[in-house]
Design a protein around this motif. Structure first.
Motif, PDB file in Angstrom:
ATOM      1  N   LYS A   1       0.828  -1.201   0.000  1.00  0.00           N
ATOM      2  CA  LYS A   1       0.000   0.000   0.000  1.00  0.00           C
ATOM      3  C   LYS A   1       0.866   1.256   0.000  1.00  0.00           C
ATOM      4  N   ILE A   2       1.958   1.227   0.765  1.00  0.00           N
ATOM      5  CA  ILE A   2       2.858   2.379   0.811  1.00  0.00           C
ATOM      6  C   ILE A   2       3.488   2.605  -0.559  1.00  0.00           C
ATOM      7  N   ASN A   3       3.901   1.530  -1.210  1.00  0.00           N
ATOM      8  CA  ASN A   3       4.492   1.672  -2.547  1.00  0.00           C
ATOM      9  C   ASN A   3       3.463   2.204  -3.544  1.00  0.00           C
ATOM     10  N   MET A   4       2.221   1.815  -3.396  1.00  0.00           N
ATOM     11  CA  MET A   4       1.166   2.323  -4.269  1.00  0.00           C
ATOM     12  C   MET A   4       0.971   3.827  -4.061  1.00  0.00           C
ATOM     13  N   VAL A   5       1.048   4.266  -2.810  1.00  0.00           N
ATOM     14  CA  VAL A   5       0.935   5.690  -2.500  1.00  0.00           C
ATOM     15  C   VAL A   5       2.096   6.463  -3.107  1.00  0.00           C
TER      16      VAL A   5
ATOM     17  N   SER B   1       3.903   5.600  -5.588  1.00  0.00           N
ATOM     18  CA  SER B   1       3.766   5.562  -7.043  1.00  0.00           C
ATOM     19  C   SER B   1       2.730   6.568  -7.516  1.00  0.00           C
ATOM     20  N   GLU B   2       1.635   6.680  -6.781  1.00  0.00           N
ATOM     21  CA  GLU B   2       0.556   7.601  -7.144  1.00  0.00           C
ATOM     22  C   GLU B   2       1.050   9.049  -7.193  1.00  0.00           C
ATOM     23  N   ILE B   3       1.937   9.425  -6.256  1.00  0.00           N
ATOM     24  CA  ILE B   3       2.423  10.806  -6.243  1.00  0.00           C
ATOM     25  C   ILE B   3       3.680  10.976  -7.085  1.00  0.00           C
ATOM     26  N   GLY B   4       4.057   9.924  -7.808  1.00  0.00           N
ATOM     27  CA  GLY B   4       5.152  10.051  -8.765  1.00  0.00           C
ATOM     28  C   GLY B   4       6.548   9.972  -8.188  1.00  0.00           C
ATOM     29  N   PHE B   5       6.693   9.407  -6.976  1.00  0.00           N
ATOM     30  CA  PHE B   5       8.016   9.288  -6.360  1.00  0.00           C
ATOM     31  C   PHE B   5       8.758   8.036  -6.831  1.00  0.00           C
ATOM     32  N   ILE B   6       8.002   6.994  -7.197  1.00  0.00           N
ATOM     33  CA  ILE B   6       8.603   5.751  -7.679  1.00  0.00           C
ATOM     34  C   ILE B   6       7.810   5.241  -8.874  1.00  0.00           C
ATOM     35  N   GLU B   7       8.412   4.308  -9.612  1.00  0.00           N
ATOM     36  CA  GLU B   7       7.755   3.684 -10.758  1.00  0.00           C
ATOM     37  C   GLU B   7       7.895   2.168 -10.663  1.00  0.00           C
ATOM     38  N   LYS B   8       6.878   1.457 -11.120  1.00  0.00           N
ATOM     39  CA  LYS B   8       6.920  -0.003 -11.100  1.00  0.00           C
ATOM     40  C   LYS B   8       7.911  -0.502 -12.132  1.00  0.00           C
TER      41      LYS B   8
ATOM     42  N   ALA C   1       2.800  16.027   0.011  1.00  0.00           N
ATOM     43  CA  ALA C   1       2.201  15.181  -1.024  1.00  0.00           C
ATOM     44  C   ALA C   1       1.929  13.780  -0.487  1.00  0.00           C
ATOM     45  N   PHE C   2       2.915  13.226   0.236  1.00  0.00           N
ATOM     46  CA  PHE C   2       2.780  11.883   0.798  1.00  0.00           C
ATOM     47  C   PHE C   2       1.701  11.862   1.880  1.00  0.00           C
ATOM     48  N   SER C   3       1.735  12.849   2.772  1.00  0.00           N
ATOM     49  CA  SER C   3       0.779  12.893   3.882  1.00  0.00           C
ATOM     50  C   SER C   3      -0.644  13.052   3.391  1.00  0.00           C
ATOM     51  N   SER C   4      -0.812  13.885   2.349  1.00  0.00           N
ATOM     52  CA  SER C   4      -2.156  14.168   1.836  1.00  0.00           C
ATOM     53  C   SER C   4      -2.829  12.915   1.295  1.00  0.00           C
ATOM     54  N   ILE C   5      -2.132  12.179   0.421  1.00  0.00           N
ATOM     55  CA  ILE C   5      -2.757  10.986  -0.171  1.00  0.00           C
ATOM     56  C   ILE C   5      -2.837   9.854   0.840  1.00  0.00           C
TER      57      ILE C   5
ATOM     58  N   GLU D   1      -9.139  17.480 -11.510  1.00  0.00           N
ATOM     59  CA  GLU D   1      -8.574  18.479 -10.611  1.00  0.00           C
ATOM     60  C   GLU D   1      -7.824  17.844  -9.443  1.00  0.00           C
ATOM     61  N   ARG D   2      -6.932  16.951  -9.785  1.00  0.00           N
ATOM     62  CA  ARG D   2      -6.070  16.315  -8.794  1.00  0.00           C
ATOM     63  C   ARG D   2      -4.915  17.257  -8.458  1.00  0.00           C
ATOM     64  N   LYS D   3      -4.603  17.419  -7.187  1.00  0.00           N
ATOM     65  CA  LYS D   3      -3.474  18.268  -6.800  1.00  0.00           C
ATOM     66  C   LYS D   3      -2.168  17.614  -7.219  1.00  0.00           C
ATOM     67  N   LEU D   4      -1.280  18.404  -7.806  1.00  0.00           N
ATOM     68  CA  LEU D   4       0.023  17.874  -8.181  1.00  0.00           C
ATOM     69  C   LEU D   4       0.822  17.531  -6.918  1.00  0.00           C
ATOM     70  N   PRO D   5       1.637  16.462  -6.954  1.00  0.00           N
ATOM     71  CA  PRO D   5       2.379  16.036  -5.757  1.00  0.00           C
ATOM     72  C   PRO D   5       3.609  16.903  -5.499  1.00  0.00           C
ATOM     73  N   ILE D   6       3.381  18.189  -5.314  1.00  0.00           N
ATOM     74  CA  ILE D   6       4.459  19.155  -5.084  1.00  0.00           C
ATOM     75  C   ILE D   6       4.027  20.121  -3.991  1.00  0.00           C
ATOM     76  N   GLU D   7       4.973  20.966  -3.540  1.00  0.00           N
ATOM     77  CA  GLU D   7       4.649  21.917  -2.485  1.00  0.00           C
ATOM     78  C   GLU D   7       3.736  23.028  -3.000  1.00  0.00           C
ATOM     79  N   GLU D   8       3.928  23.445  -4.263  1.00  0.00           N
ATOM     80  CA  GLU D   8       3.083  24.488  -4.819  1.00  0.00           C
ATOM     81  C   GLU D   8       1.621  24.031  -4.870  1.00  0.00           C
ATOM     82  N   GLU D   9       0.713  24.988  -4.686  1.00  0.00           N
ATOM     83  CA  GLU D   9      -0.720  24.681  -4.690  1.00  0.00           C
ATOM     84  C   GLU D   9      -1.222  24.714  -6.132  1.00  0.00           C
TER      85      GLU D   9
END
Length: 295
Positions: A98-102, A104-111, A151-155, A217-225
């Protein structure tokens, strides 16, 4: 050039005061080297950062570096603990999968074929590429900054059902919120999404009828809003529809948004008014570039 002293990776590791395998991991993480079947090889970036190939009559070819090469400080952290997905999962009472899926969803890792590989965005957020010594399967570990990543905390809250009624954090009096007030989401797409224009409704309907999972309207996984128009998890692709081309304020907002996509090396598909009425020809070709197959 004559003042530069070149030393081997082993000698550089000794100078920095860390094990060679740890330095290899750092050089892999910043993409100065790549892992090959017979060892490591220099990347184009590694050559730019002073790396070069040398030969020893007894030990053969090896990589040498400027002894004063700069390695990002965030990676030289042998005093800090790195966390695998299993360790992170234990903290949140979730599975490592589940953590790896999270992540991956925010673009930190790839399968990968087996395991996971880090992305540029993941490297910027404290990740380091590693490899199982027994089977060679790649995985990623994270420094403690992962626990304060917005980004990680939000998702993670969304996954655990703790996000509340709304997960979108609007900042009062910003250009983003003004835009949302001016163009309320009043058009209902076939899949139930409420979107802000007929053009967005056509795009949403097309994706739904093509059976492509997507978010609006998904928030981008970055600090900017920043929020995208559409996000396709398969392929990690963002879609932006650019309307109001004759509006100076909108044009400025568009350029700022495009620079952010470029800054983080996100995969972006841009659509114009004309293209929206020709989606059957346009979208399949553009999506296929990013590995998303339609029909």
């Amino acid at each position: 050039m004559s003042n530069i002293k070149l030393i081997s990776t082993s000698a550089l590791a000794k100078k920095i005061g860390i094990p060679k395998n740890k330095l290899d991991e750092m050089l892999l993480a910043v993409k100065y080297i790549s892992k090959e079947e017979k060892g490591f090889s220099l990347t184009t970036l590694g050559i730019e950062k002073s790396g070069c190939m040398k030969s020893h009559p007894k030990y053969g070819d090896f990589i040498a570096w400027d002894e004063n090469i700069e390695i990002p400080n965030k990676l030289i952290s042998q005093g800090k603990e790195f966390y695998s997905s299993t360790k992170i999962a234990a903290k949140y009472d979730l599975s490592a999968r589940k953590i790896n899926m999270v992540l991956s969803e925010i673009g930190f890792i790839e399968k990968y074929l087996k395991g996971w590989t880090i992305t540029i965005l993941g490297t910027k957020n404290g990740g380091i590429q590693k490899e199982n010594a027994k089977n060679g399967i790649p995985y990623v570990e994270w420094n403690e900054s992962i626990f304060i990543s917005s980004a990680f905390s939000s998702i993670l809250k969304e996954v655990k059902g703790e996000a509340g009624e709304s997960t979108q954090i609007e900042i009062a009096n910003t250009k983003s919120s003004n835009f949302r007030e001016k163009f309320p989401a009043k058009h209902r797409a076939t899949d139930g999404h409420m979107v802000r224009s007929k053009a967005e409704m056509l795009i949403d309907n097309w994706l739904y009828m093509a059976e492509i999972v997507h978010a609006y309207e998904r928030k981008l996984p970055i600090e900017e809003e920043v929020y995208c128009d559409f996000y396709i998890p398969t392929g990690k692709v963002y879609i932006e529809f650019w309307g109001l081309e004759n509006d100076p304020k909108y044009a400025k907002r568009k350029e700022i948004k495009k620079e952010i996509y470029k800054k983080y090396d996100f995969k972006l598909i841009e659509l114009t008014d004309e293209e929206v009425f020709n989606l059957d020809d346009i979208l399949p070709r553009l999506l296929l570039k990013y590995g998303v197959q339609t029909y």
